[in-house]
Scaffold this motif. Sequence first.
Motif, PDB file in Angstrom:
ATOM      1  N   TYR A 283       0.880  -1.210   0.165  1.00  0.00           N
ATOM      2  CA  TYR A 283      -0.006   0.043  -0.066  1.00  0.00           C
ATOM      3  C   TYR A 283       0.932   1.178   0.137  1.00  0.00           C
ATOM      4  O   TYR A 283       0.573   2.292  -0.806  1.00  0.00           O
ATOM      5  CB  TYR A 283      -0.935  -0.040   0.979  1.00  0.00           C
ATOM      6  N   GLU A 284       1.835   1.450   0.881  1.00  0.00           N
ATOM      7  CA  GLU A 284       2.633   2.483   1.067  1.00  0.00           C
ATOM      8  C   GLU A 284       3.340   2.820  -0.255  1.00  0.00           C
ATOM      9  O   GLU A 284       3.376   4.063  -0.544  1.00  0.00           O
ATOM     10  CB  GLU A 284       3.598   2.259   2.126  1.00  0.00           C
ATOM     11  N   ASN A 285       3.807   1.933  -1.174  1.00  0.00           N
ATOM     12  CA  ASN A 285       4.492   2.282  -2.357  1.00  0.00           C
ATOM     13  C   ASN A 285       3.683   2.638  -3.408  1.00  0.00           C
ATOM     14  O   ASN A 285       3.761   3.721  -3.982  1.00  0.00           O
ATOM     15  CB  ASN A 285       5.271   0.909  -2.845  1.00  0.00           C
ATOM     16  N   ARG A 286       2.169   2.265  -3.246  1.00  0.00           N
ATOM     17  CA  ARG A 286       1.180   2.783  -4.284  1.00  0.00           C
ATOM     18  C   ARG A 286       0.848   3.958  -3.899  1.00  0.00           C
ATOM     19  O   ARG A 286       0.649   4.801  -4.825  1.00  0.00           O
ATOM     20  CB  ARG A 286       0.123   1.592  -4.252  1.00  0.00           C
ATOM     21  N   LEU A 287       0.511   4.233  -2.626  1.00  0.00           N
ATOM     22  CA  LEU A 287       0.308   5.470  -2.146  1.00  0.00           C
ATOM     23  C   LEU A 287       1.254   6.642  -2.608  1.00  0.00           C
ATOM     24  O   LEU A 287       0.667   7.765  -2.921  1.00  0.00           O
ATOM     25  CB  LEU A 287      -0.074   5.633  -0.701  1.00  0.00           C
TER      26      LEU A 287
ATOM     27  N   SER B 201     -11.874  -9.970 -13.330  1.00  0.00           N
ATOM     28  CA  SER B 201     -10.982 -11.029 -13.212  1.00  0.00           C
ATOM     29  C   SER B 201      -9.720 -10.470 -12.260  1.00  0.00           C
ATOM     30  O   SER B 201      -8.811 -11.418 -12.226  1.00  0.00           O
ATOM     31  CB  SER B 201     -10.549 -11.482 -14.607  1.00  0.00           C
ATOM     32  N   CYS B 202      -9.626  -9.521 -11.568  1.00  0.00           N
ATOM     33  CA  CYS B 202      -8.496  -9.277 -11.090  1.00  0.00           C
ATOM     34  C   CYS B 202      -8.407  -9.755  -9.713  1.00  0.00           C
ATOM     35  O   CYS B 202      -9.283  -9.722  -9.062  1.00  0.00           O
ATOM     36  CB  CYS B 202      -8.368  -7.438 -10.869  1.00  0.00           C
ATOM     37  N   HIS B 203      -7.147 -10.489  -9.421  1.00  0.00           N
ATOM     38  CA  HIS B 203      -7.174 -11.431  -8.235  1.00  0.00           C
ATOM     39  C   HIS B 203      -6.717 -10.723  -7.015  1.00  0.00           C
ATOM     40  O   HIS B 203      -7.229 -10.989  -5.958  1.00  0.00           O
ATOM     41  CB  HIS B 203      -6.169 -12.579  -8.382  1.00  0.00           C
ATOM     42  N   PHE B 204      -6.095  -9.483  -7.271  1.00  0.00           N
ATOM     43  CA  PHE B 204      -5.750  -8.523  -6.207  1.00  0.00           C
ATOM     44  C   PHE B 204      -7.106  -7.914  -5.438  1.00  0.00           C
ATOM     45  O   PHE B 204      -7.108  -8.056  -4.408  1.00  0.00           O
ATOM     46  CB  PHE B 204      -4.723  -7.352  -6.719  1.00  0.00           C
ATOM     47  N   ILE B 205      -7.848  -7.250  -6.477  1.00  0.00           N
ATOM     48  CA  ILE B 205      -9.067  -6.686  -5.770  1.00  0.00           C
ATOM     49  C   ILE B 205     -10.102  -7.752  -5.208  1.00  0.00           C
ATOM     50  O   ILE B 205     -10.800  -7.363  -4.215  1.00  0.00           O
ATOM     51  CB  ILE B 205      -9.634  -5.897  -6.915  1.00  0.00           C
TER      52      ILE B 205
ATOM     53  N   ASP C 109     -16.802   8.547  -7.294  1.00  0.00           N
ATOM     54  CA  ASP C 109     -16.332   7.438  -7.539  1.00  0.00           C
ATOM     55  C   ASP C 109     -15.605   6.610  -6.413  1.00  0.00           C
ATOM     56  O   ASP C 109     -14.807   6.822  -5.949  1.00  0.00           O
ATOM     57  CB  ASP C 109     -15.547   7.237  -8.909  1.00  0.00           C
ATOM     58  N   ASP C 110     -16.050   5.377  -5.902  1.00  0.00           N
ATOM     59  CA  ASP C 110     -15.460   4.503  -5.137  1.00  0.00           C
ATOM     60  C   ASP C 110     -14.520   3.630  -5.911  1.00  0.00           C
ATOM     61  O   ASP C 110     -14.980   2.833  -6.757  1.00  0.00           O
ATOM     62  CB  ASP C 110     -16.567   3.597  -4.356  1.00  0.00           C
ATOM     63  N   PRO C 111     -13.158   3.822  -5.525  1.00  0.00           N
ATOM     64  CA  PRO C 111     -12.207   3.114  -6.414  1.00  0.00           C
ATOM     65  C   PRO C 111     -12.276   1.476  -6.172  1.00  0.00           C
ATOM     66  O   PRO C 111     -12.091   1.032  -7.347  1.00  0.00           O
ATOM     67  CB  PRO C 111     -10.776   3.666  -5.645  1.00  0.00           C
ATOM     68  N   GLU C 112     -12.737   1.025  -5.290  1.00  0.00           N
ATOM     69  CA  GLU C 112     -12.869  -0.506  -5.227  1.00  0.00           C
ATOM     70  C   GLU C 112     -14.027  -0.965  -5.989  1.00  0.00           C
ATOM     71  O   GLU C 112     -13.643  -1.973  -6.697  1.00  0.00           O
ATOM     72  CB  GLU C 112     -13.111  -0.985  -3.650  1.00  0.00           C
ATOM     73  N   GLU C 113     -15.158  -0.338  -5.962  1.00  0.00           N
ATOM     74  CA  GLU C 113     -16.300  -0.662  -6.887  1.00  0.00           C
ATOM     75  C   GLU C 113     -15.801  -0.429  -8.354  1.00  0.00           C
ATOM     76  O   GLU C 113     -16.275  -1.257  -9.001  1.00  0.00           O
ATOM     77  CB  GLU C 113     -17.555   0.307  -6.369  1.00  0.00           C
TER      78      GLU C 113
ATOM     79  N   ASN D 299      -7.531   5.971  -0.994  1.00  0.00           N
ATOM     80  CA  ASN D 299      -8.593   4.879  -1.242  1.00  0.00           C
ATOM     81  C   ASN D 299      -8.291   4.218  -2.553  1.00  0.00           C
ATOM     82  O   ASN D 299      -8.683   3.039  -2.876  1.00  0.00           O
ATOM     83  CB  ASN D 299     -10.226   5.589  -1.413  1.00  0.00           C
ATOM     84  N   MET D 300      -7.486   5.008  -3.237  1.00  0.00           N
ATOM     85  CA  MET D 300      -7.187   4.593  -4.782  1.00  0.00           C
ATOM     86  C   MET D 300      -6.183   3.640  -4.522  1.00  0.00           C
ATOM     87  O   MET D 300      -6.089   2.417  -5.117  1.00  0.00           O
ATOM     88  CB  MET D 300      -6.622   5.639  -5.337  1.00  0.00           C
ATOM     89  N   ALA D 301      -5.003   4.029  -3.591  1.00  0.00           N
ATOM     90  CA  ALA D 301      -4.098   2.920  -3.297  1.00  0.00           C
ATOM     91  C   ALA D 301      -4.416   1.531  -2.642  1.00  0.00           C
ATOM     92  O   ALA D 301      -4.030   0.573  -3.071  1.00  0.00           O
ATOM     93  CB  ALA D 301      -3.039   3.573  -2.386  1.00  0.00           C
ATOM     94  N   LYS D 302      -5.535   1.845  -1.695  1.00  0.00           N
ATOM     95  CA  LYS D 302      -6.046   0.475  -1.166  1.00  0.00           C
ATOM     96  C   LYS D 302      -6.766  -0.416  -2.093  1.00  0.00           C
ATOM     97  O   LYS D 302      -6.914  -1.409  -2.021  1.00  0.00           O
ATOM     98  CB  LYS D 302      -7.341   1.100  -0.073  1.00  0.00           C
ATOM     99  N   ALA D 303      -7.610   0.193  -3.209  1.00  0.00           N
ATOM    100  CA  ALA D 303      -7.889  -0.598  -4.161  1.00  0.00           C
ATOM    101  C   ALA D 303      -6.806  -1.039  -5.050  1.00  0.00           C
ATOM    102  O   ALA D 303      -7.362  -1.822  -6.238  1.00  0.00           O
ATOM    103  CB  ALA D 303      -8.928   0.226  -4.932  1.00  0.00           C
TER     104      ALA D 303
END
Length: 142
Positions: A14-18, A82-86, A70-74, A36-40
Amino acid sequence: MDPLSNEDTKMYFYENRLKTFEGWPFDEGCSCTPENMAKAGFIHTPSENGPDIAMCFFCLKELEGWEPEDDPEEEHKSHSSSCHFIALKKKIEELSVEEFFKLQKERQKFLINKSCNEAITKFEEAAKLRRADIIKTAVGEE
């Protein structure tokens, strides 16, 4: 391409994406905050014409045209089911080594597919140009 290199695995965290969301146009009072973007699973990949382009580091799905609500996770789930990460039910830090290797194998499939699709597109563009040249030559000879 070493699938276990630090460069290839650092975006799992997460920290690296953020850190990639410097200059992100949405901040407080929005659903699509950098956090929220990085969490998703997203990383910020802006371009000159698209300051709000974000890409999932895992499935490589790029999304732009974000709205504050917009909700990044949704959005991620709806555009890349098909994304395994989400779809992960655990934090990365909680995965076993075997689970991590399986996840990384799936990520490599996305990377290979993207690379192959880019090569096919380049080939098709070159073929169109070559075909046009052949037609010009054939018409010129008549």
